[in-house]
Motif scaffolding. Structure first.
Motif, PDB file in Angstrom:
ATOM      1  N   UNK A  85      60.827 -25.403 -64.566  1.00 13.46           N
ATOM      2  CA  UNK A  85      60.078 -24.221 -64.985  1.00 13.46           C
ATOM      3  C   UNK A  85      58.607 -24.494 -65.280  1.00 13.46           C
ATOM      4  N   UNK A  86      58.200 -25.746 -65.175  1.00 11.36           N
ATOM      5  CA  UNK A  86      56.773 -26.063 -65.307  1.00 11.36           C
ATOM      6  C   UNK A  86      56.023 -25.791 -64.004  1.00 11.36           C
ATOM      7  N   UNK A  87      56.747 -25.509 -62.954  1.00 17.76           N
ATOM      8  CA  UNK A  87      56.097 -25.196 -61.682  1.00 17.76           C
ATOM      9  C   UNK A  87      55.230 -23.963 -61.848  1.00 17.76           C
ATOM     10  N   UNK A  88      53.959 -24.107 -61.534  1.00 18.43           N
ATOM     11  CA  UNK A  88      53.002 -23.020 -61.753  1.00 18.43           C
ATOM     12  C   UNK A  88      51.640 -23.463 -61.245  1.00 18.43           C
ATOM     13  N   UNK A  89      50.710 -22.547 -61.270  1.00 20.21           N
ATOM     14  CA  UNK A  89      49.305 -22.885 -61.055  1.00 20.21           C
ATOM     15  C   UNK A  89      48.693 -23.130 -62.424  1.00 20.21           C
ATOM     16  N   UNK A  90      48.027 -24.231 -62.584  1.00 13.63           N
ATOM     17  CA  UNK A  90      47.384 -24.557 -63.847  1.00 13.63           C
ATOM     18  C   UNK A  90      45.867 -24.446 -63.670  1.00 13.63           C
ATOM     19  N   UNK A  91      45.279 -23.608 -64.484  1.00  9.80           N
ATOM     20  CA  UNK A  91      43.834 -23.393 -64.428  1.00  9.80           C
ATOM     21  C   UNK A  91      43.165 -24.021 -65.646  1.00  9.80           C
ATOM     22  N   UNK A  92      42.104 -24.715 -65.370  1.00  9.78           N
ATOM     23  CA  UNK A  92      41.222 -25.188 -66.423  1.00  9.78           C
ATOM     24  C   UNK A  92      40.052 -24.212 -66.495  1.00  9.78           C
ATOM     25  N   UNK A  93      39.543 -23.981 -67.676  1.00 13.85           N
ATOM     26  CA  UNK A  93      38.380 -23.112 -67.840  1.00 13.85           C
ATOM     27  C   UNK A  93      37.477 -23.705 -68.898  1.00 13.85           C
ATOM     28  N   UNK A  94      36.209 -23.327 -68.846  1.00 12.35           N
ATOM     29  CA  UNK A  94      35.291 -23.772 -69.886  1.00 12.35           C
ATOM     30  C   UNK A  94      34.298 -22.663 -70.200  1.00 12.35           C
ATOM     31  N   UNK A  95      33.735 -22.730 -71.385  1.00 12.45           N
ATOM     32  CA  UNK A  95      32.754 -21.740 -71.789  1.00 12.45           C
ATOM     33  C   UNK A  95      31.768 -22.369 -72.760  1.00 12.45           C
ATOM     34  N   UNK A  96      30.597 -21.712 -72.837  1.00 11.69           N
ATOM     35  CA  UNK A  96      29.570 -22.199 -73.764  1.00 11.69           C
ATOM     36  C   UNK A  96      30.015 -21.942 -75.197  1.00 11.69           C
ATOM     37  N   UNK A  97      30.482 -20.705 -75.429  1.00  9.28           N
ATOM     38  CA  UNK A  97      30.991 -20.344 -76.741  1.00  9.28           C
ATOM     39  C   UNK A  97      32.415 -19.884 -76.576  1.00  9.28           C
ATOM     40  N   UNK A  98      32.917 -19.163 -77.552  1.00 10.37           N
ATOM     41  CA  UNK A  98      34.288 -18.686 -77.466  1.00 10.37           C
ATOM     42  C   UNK A  98      34.301 -17.213 -77.813  1.00 10.37           C
ATOM     43  N   UNK A  99      35.271 -16.473 -77.257  1.00  9.69           N
ATOM     44  CA  UNK A  99      35.423 -15.074 -77.614  1.00  9.69           C
ATOM     45  C   UNK A  99      34.424 -14.153 -76.938  1.00  9.69           C
ATOM     46  N   UNK A 100      33.167 -14.305 -77.234  1.00  5.96           N
ATOM     47  CA  UNK A 100      32.212 -13.344 -76.694  1.00  5.96           C
ATOM     48  C   UNK A 100      31.383 -13.909 -75.550  1.00  5.96           C
ATOM     49  N   UNK A 101      31.850 -14.959 -74.938  1.00  2.78           N
ATOM     50  CA  UNK A 101      31.150 -15.515 -73.783  1.00  2.78           C
ATOM     51  C   UNK A 101      32.117 -15.680 -72.615  1.00  2.78           C
ATOM     52  N   UNK A 102      31.535 -15.702 -71.426  1.00  2.43           N
ATOM     53  CA  UNK A 102      32.319 -15.799 -70.202  1.00  2.43           C
ATOM     54  C   UNK A 102      33.004 -17.147 -70.090  1.00  2.43           C
ATOM     55  N   UNK A 103      34.255 -17.114 -69.676  1.00  6.51           N
ATOM     56  CA  UNK A 103      34.975 -18.347 -69.358  1.00  6.51           C
ATOM     57  C   UNK A 103      34.965 -18.524 -67.847  1.00  6.51           C
ATOM     58  N   UNK A 104      34.595 -19.719 -67.408  1.00  4.76           N
ATOM     59  CA  UNK A 104      34.567 -20.040 -65.984  1.00  4.76           C
ATOM     60  C   UNK A 104      35.846 -20.808 -65.647  1.00  4.76           C
ATOM     61  N   UNK A 105      36.523 -20.337 -64.612  1.00  5.96           N
ATOM     62  CA  UNK A 105      37.788 -20.958 -64.228  1.00  5.96           C
ATOM     63  C   UNK A 105      37.607 -21.896 -63.042  1.00  5.96           C
ATOM     64  N   UNK A 106      38.353 -22.986 -63.051  1.00  7.28           N
ATOM     65  CA  UNK A 106      38.456 -23.835 -61.881  1.00  7.28           C
ATOM     66  C   UNK A 106      39.390 -23.207 -60.864  1.00  7.28           C
ATOM     67  N   UNK A 107      39.504 -23.860 -59.695  1.00  8.11           N
ATOM     68  CA  UNK A 107      40.314 -23.312 -58.613  1.00  8.11           C
ATOM     69  C   UNK A 107      41.803 -23.538 -58.830  1.00  8.11           C
ATOM     70  N   UNK A 108      42.141 -24.338 -59.812  1.00  4.99           N
ATOM     71  CA  UNK A 108      43.546 -24.495 -60.152  1.00  4.99           C
ATOM     72  C   UNK A 108      44.219 -25.676 -59.472  1.00  4.99           C
ATOM     73  N   UNK A 109      45.289 -26.147 -60.107  1.00  4.44           N
ATOM     74  CA  UNK A 109      46.175 -27.150 -59.529  1.00  4.44           C
ATOM     75  C   UNK A 109      47.542 -26.505 -59.407  1.00  4.44           C
ATOM     76  N   UNK A 110      48.052 -26.497 -58.188  1.00  4.29           N
ATOM     77  CA  UNK A 110      49.405 -25.955 -58.003  1.00  4.29           C
ATOM     78  C   UNK A 110      50.407 -27.076 -58.227  1.00  4.29           C
ATOM     79  N   UNK A 111      51.175 -26.943 -59.284  1.00  2.00           N
ATOM     80  CA  UNK A 111      52.184 -27.959 -59.611  1.00  2.00           C
ATOM     81  C   UNK A 111      53.554 -27.460 -59.180  1.00  2.00           C
ATOM     82  N   UNK A 112      54.224 -28.284 -58.393  1.00  2.00           N
ATOM     83  CA  UNK A 112      55.587 -27.969 -57.974  1.00  2.00           C
ATOM     84  C   UNK A 112      56.504 -29.074 -58.468  1.00  2.00           C
ATOM     85  N   UNK A 113      57.478 -28.697 -59.263  1.00  2.00           N
ATOM     86  CA  UNK A 113      58.447 -29.660 -59.785  1.00  2.00           C
ATOM     87  C   UNK A 113      59.749 -29.470 -59.010  1.00  2.00           C
ATOM     88  N   UNK A 114      60.219 -30.562 -58.411  1.00  2.00           N
ATOM     89  CA  UNK A 114      61.433 -30.469 -57.580  1.00  2.00           C
ATOM     90  C   UNK A 114      62.578 -31.290 -58.185  1.00  2.00           C
TER      91      UNK A 114
END
Lengths: 114, 111
Positions: A85-114
């Motif tokens: 059930x950990x299989x998913x797309x995992x996105x990292x994001x970062x922002x200058x501040x929190x809450x009232x500032x834009x979060x920029x997302x990475x393209x993601x890592x697709x994790x498949x657990x078999x």
């Protein structure tokens, strides 16, 4: 334009194995996040990280998960003993501040657990 | 507590308008709107910070009613490029906290 980069783009692992997902946030950003998106579902918050420590985590972020900023640029998510059930797309994001500032997302890592 | 979005999905012809709603059971300090195309990362559209505030991005605008704890995203004269899933994000706690996202609204624009 600065961007958040994630590696690898795809990861296939056997159940019970440990995986490390890597992220390089935007250089002047102070807040870092991991989100997860199971196929076709919403983007779920896992954890936020500020000043070299976890600032918030969700119910999903249990003891099998950990985050680290091993050097000045990388931000990693470790899953100790992966489950199907950990299989998913995992996105990292970062922002200058929190809450009232834009979060920029990475393209993601697709994790498949078999 | 995650925000609630409606509708879940909508299909439009090019040039038509749509409204996507986002509501919360708790007080809102800000509302963030993102669009995600299939297989890609969410892309930021706009943040609304004040009650009653309206903002625009191309032909996409949004309003934020702080008292009603809701926000609406307006897409006018839709283009094929507007297709994707739209997520609203609200702060997890009482201000200055990470975002939690709604379940998304899947928008399909057809020719």
């Amino acid at each position: 334009e600065p961007e958040v980069t994630q590696t690898p783009s795809h990861q296939v692992t056997q159940m019970g194995q440990e995986v490390i997902l890597r992220c390089v946030p935007i250089s002047n950003h102070l807040y870092f996040y991991w989100y997860r998106q199971i196929l076709g579902q919403k983007v779920e918050f896992l954890v936020s990280f500020y000043n070299n420590e976890i600032s918030e985590k969700s119910e999903i972020f249990d003891d099998q998960f950990s985050v680290e900023r091993p050097d000045g640029s990388n931000f990693t998510l470790k899953i100790r003993s992966t489950k199907l059930e950990d299989s998913a797309m995992y996105f990292c994001a970062s922002s200058v501040g929190q809450g009232n500032t834009e979060a920029f997302f990475g393209q993601g890592t697709r994790l498949t657990v078999v | 507590q995650q925000p609630v979005q409606s509708p879940q999905a909508v299909i439009l012809r090019e040039g038509e308008d749509a409204v996507i709603n986002c509501s919360s059971s708790k007080a809102l300090y800000s509302v963030h709107w993102y669009r995600q195309k299939h297989g890609e990362a969410p892309v930021f559209l706009m943040i609304l910070l004040k009650g009653g505030e309206q903002k625009g991005h191309e032909k996409i605008s949004a309003s934020f009613n702080e008292k009603k704890q809701q926000s609406s995203l307006y897409l006018t004269a839709s283009q094929l490029s507007y297709s994707g899933t739209y997520f609203c994000g609200t702060e997890r706690g009482s201000g200055n906290t990470p975002l939690v996202f709604g379940k998304g609204t899947r928008l399909s624009v057809i020719a």
